[in-house]
Design a protein around this motif. Structure first.
Motif, mmCIF file in Angstrom:
data_model
loop_
_atom_site.group_PDB
_atom_site.id
_atom_site.type_symbol
_atom_site.label_atom_id
_atom_site.label_comp_id
_atom_site.label_asym_id
_atom_site.label_seq_id
_atom_site.Cartn_x
_atom_site.Cartn_y
_atom_site.Cartn_z
ATOM 1 N N PHE A 1 27.877 19.240 45.071
ATOM 2 C CA PHE A 1 28.239 19.611 46.437
ATOM 3 C C PHE A 1 27.314 20.658 47.059
ATOM 4 O O PHE A 1 27.386 20.900 48.267
ATOM 5 C CB PHE A 1 29.686 20.132 46.460
ATOM 6 N N GLY A 2 26.481 21.299 46.259
ATOM 7 C CA GLY A 2 25.537 22.273 46.811
ATOM 8 C C GLY A 2 26.235 23.444 47.483
ATOM 9 O O GLY A 2 27.209 24.003 46.972
ATOM 10 N N ASP A 3 25.732 23.806 48.700
ATOM 11 C CA ASP A 3 26.272 24.964 49.429
ATOM 12 C C ASP A 3 27.661 24.715 50.004
ATOM 13 O O ASP A 3 28.282 25.647 50.528
ATOM 14 C CB ASP A 3 25.313 25.355 50.560
ATOM 15 N N ARG A 4 28.139 23.487 49.931
ATOM 16 C CA ARG A 4 29.481 23.194 50.454
ATOM 17 C C ARG A 4 30.568 23.848 49.597
ATOM 18 O O ARG A 4 31.691 24.036 50.070
ATOM 19 C CB ARG A 4 29.710 21.685 50.501
ATOM 20 N N LEU A 5 30.241 24.173 48.367
ATOM 21 C CA LEU A 5 31.226 24.768 47.456
ATOM 22 C C LEU A 5 30.979 26.265 47.316
ATOM 23 O O LEU A 5 29.900 26.690 46.915
ATOM 24 C CB LEU A 5 31.145 24.097 46.076
ATOM 25 N N LYS A 6 31.985 27.057 47.665
ATOM 26 C CA LYS A 6 31.927 28.516 47.504
ATOM 27 C C LYS A 6 33.064 28.945 46.588
ATOM 28 O O LYS A 6 34.159 28.369 46.628
ATOM 29 C CB LYS A 6 32.034 29.216 48.856
ATOM 30 N N VAL A 7 32.802 29.934 45.766
ATOM 31 C CA VAL A 7 33.764 30.391 44.763
ATOM 32 C C VAL A 7 34.090 31.855 45.002
ATOM 33 O O VAL A 7 33.193 32.664 45.257
ATOM 34 C CB VAL A 7 33.203 30.196 43.335
ATOM 35 N N ASP A 8 35.369 32.180 44.933
ATOM 36 C CA ASP A 8 35.835 33.561 45.130
ATOM 37 C C ASP A 8 36.775 33.921 43.984
ATOM 38 O O ASP A 8 37.962 33.606 44.020
ATOM 39 C CB ASP A 8 36.548 33.689 46.482
ATOM 40 N N PHE A 9 36.236 34.561 42.947
ATOM 41 C CA PHE A 9 37.029 34.983 41.792
ATOM 42 C C PHE A 9 37.202 36.499 41.837
ATOM 43 O O PHE A 9 36.206 37.225 41.891
ATOM 44 C CB PHE A 9 36.351 34.590 40.481
ATOM 45 N N ARG A 10 38.444 36.953 41.781
ATOM 46 C CA ARG A 10 38.753 38.386 41.733
ATOM 47 C C ARG A 10 39.685 38.630 40.548
ATOM 48 O O ARG A 10 40.875 38.335 40.614
ATOM 49 C CB ARG A 10 39.395 38.846 43.043
ATOM 50 N N ILE A 11 39.108 39.172 39.478
ATOM 51 C CA ILE A 11 39.835 39.316 38.214
ATOM 52 C C ILE A 11 39.925 40.787 37.845
ATOM 53 O O ILE A 11 38.901 41.462 37.707
ATOM 54 C CB ILE A 11 39.136 38.545 37.077
ATOM 55 N N ASP A 12 41.146 41.305 37.687
ATOM 56 C CA ASP A 12 41.324 42.688 37.222
ATOM 57 C C ASP A 12 40.851 42.808 35.778
ATOM 58 O O ASP A 12 40.933 41.856 34.990
ATOM 59 C CB ASP A 12 42.791 43.100 37.316
ATOM 60 N N GLU A 13 40.375 44.006 35.421
ATOM 61 C CA GLU A 13 39.891 44.235 34.058
ATOM 62 C C GLU A 13 40.984 43.989 33.032
ATOM 63 O O GLU A 13 40.743 43.427 31.963
ATOM 64 C CB GLU A 13 39.347 45.659 33.931
ATOM 65 N N GLU A 14 42.194 44.440 33.339
ATOM 66 C CA GLU A 14 43.305 44.245 32.398
ATOM 67 C C GLU A 14 43.635 42.771 32.241
ATOM 68 O O GLU A 14 44.011 42.316 31.158
ATOM 69 C CB GLU A 14 44.538 45.020 32.876
ATOM 70 N N ALA A 15 43.486 42.013 33.326
ATOM 71 C CA ALA A 15 43.815 40.590 33.271
ATOM 72 C C ALA A 15 42.789 39.792 32.479
ATOM 73 O O ALA A 15 43.105 38.722 31.939
ATOM 74 C CB ALA A 15 43.927 40.027 34.685
ATOM 75 N N LYS A 16 41.557 40.282 32.390
ATOM 76 C CA LYS A 16 40.505 39.536 31.699
ATOM 77 C C LYS A 16 40.848 39.257 30.245
ATOM 78 O O LYS A 16 40.471 38.214 29.697
ATOM 79 C CB LYS A 16 39.182 40.304 31.772
ATOM 80 N N VAL A 17 41.557 40.191 29.592
ATOM 81 C CA VAL A 17 41.880 40.003 28.172
ATOM 82 C C VAL A 17 43.250 39.365 27.972
ATOM 83 O O VAL A 17 43.698 39.182 26.844
ATOM 84 C CB VAL A 17 41.815 41.348 27.417
ATOM 85 N N GLY A 18 43.928 39.028 29.069
ATOM 86 C CA GLY A 18 45.213 38.349 28.950
ATOM 87 C C GLY A 18 45.019 36.923 28.452
ATOM 88 O O GLY A 18 44.114 36.205 28.882
ATOM 89 N N LYS A 19 45.875 36.485 27.528
ATOM 90 C CA LYS A 19 45.715 35.169 26.919
ATOM 91 C C LYS A 19 46.456 34.100 27.722
ATOM 92 O O LYS A 19 47.602 34.297 28.145
ATOM 93 C CB LYS A 19 46.219 35.185 25.478
#
Length: 288
Positions: A151-169
């Motif tokens: 899709f090239g530039d048609r696809l944009k990604v917005d990920f916002r992950i808290d540090e504490e959430a990163k290690v959540g299983k």
């Protein structure tokens, strides 16, 4: 004794009642009581032994049922997880074929590399395995890199992950079907493309995952998707996997936004995993 007196005429027999007659009867009654006491004790011991054997059999049967339920649950989870791969695999192979036909070998090679790494990650982790969210995001980035090639530039990604959430299983490849659903119904349906986002936080000892897309641009009334019949196979499988792994200790909500996008909220018990596998972040290219 009265009959004995009448038959023998020995009237002095009554005088002997308080003597050896009474002692003999007393000894006889004691022996009789001791005999029945021992018999009653043996009966109690036998009943107690039978009860212990019955309890042991019941526990063994319960363990067999639990083992059978575990095997059935594992089989169900694997069946649900492995239903998700063929559709994605076919789309990716078609995209690689298109790149080859359009004489873009480098893009085709990179897509094939990303596909192999994504499938390796999928096969290396059991469906009921819980991995750190950061590992899952690495796998999602592999998937999105493949889609960005399409899709090239048609696809944009917005990920916002808290540090504490990163290690959540979370369960392995839980989020990929939601992203794939957004690719199918939002990004590919819009000429301008769109945004796919993920917000991960920890609230009240729960891992909260909010996934969203910008929709196809067709305005719709906001609604909640309550019926499982209104969901695709991938989304239904997510609900069934969460039910199998967490029982009633989870939340899985789907909402259609005014722009036709899908907003998904997942709440599961927060479990921290300290060690993060960074192997996915290192590219591995094919060698001849």
């Amino acid at each position: 004794m009265e009959a004995f007196v009448q038959l023998t005429g020995k009237v002095e027999e009554w005088g002997e009642f308080g003597g050896w007659h009474f002692t003999s009867i007393f000894i006889f009654l004691c022996w009789t009581g001791l005999f029945h006491g021992i018999r009653y004790y043996e009966l109690l011991q036998s009943e107690h032994s039978d009860m212990l054997l019955a309890e042991a059999d019941a526990r063994e049967e319960q363990l067999k049922r639990m083992k059978a339920q575990t095997v059935a649950r594992d089989a169900q989870i694997k069946m649900l997880r492995y239903q998700l791969n063929p559709h994605f695999l076919c789309n990716t192979l078609n995209a690689i074929n298109s790149l080859v036909e359009s004489e873009e070998p480098l893009k085709a090679q990179q897509m094939a590399v990303n596909l192999s790494r994504f499938l390796r990650y999928s096969l290396d982790n059991n469906p009921d395995t819980k991995l750190a969210l950061e590992n899952e995001i690495m796998a999602l980035n592999l998937y999105l890199d493949i889609e960005k090639t399409r899709f090239g530039d048609r696809l944009k990604v917005d990920f916002r992950i808290d540090e504490e959430a990163k290690v959540g299983k979370i369960p392995s490849l839980l989020l990929q079907p939601i992203i794939e659903n957004s690719m199918k119904h939002a990004i590919s349906q819009s000429e301008e493309g769109g945004v796919i986002g993920l917000i991960a936080t920890v609230e009240n000892n729960q891992l909260v995952l909010e996934l969203f897309d910008s929709g196809s641009g067709i305005k719709k009334a906001p609604t909640k998707i309550m019926s499982s019949k209104g969901r695709g196979v991938g989304l239904r499988n997510i609900g069934e996997r969460l039910k199998a792994l967490y029982g009633d200790e989870y939340v899985f909500e789907l909402t259609v936004t005014p722009t036709g996008g899908l907003k998904t909220i997942i709440r599961i018990p927060y479990e921290a995993q300290q060690k993060i596998d960074k192997s996915l972040s290192t590219p591995k290219l094919f060698t001849s």
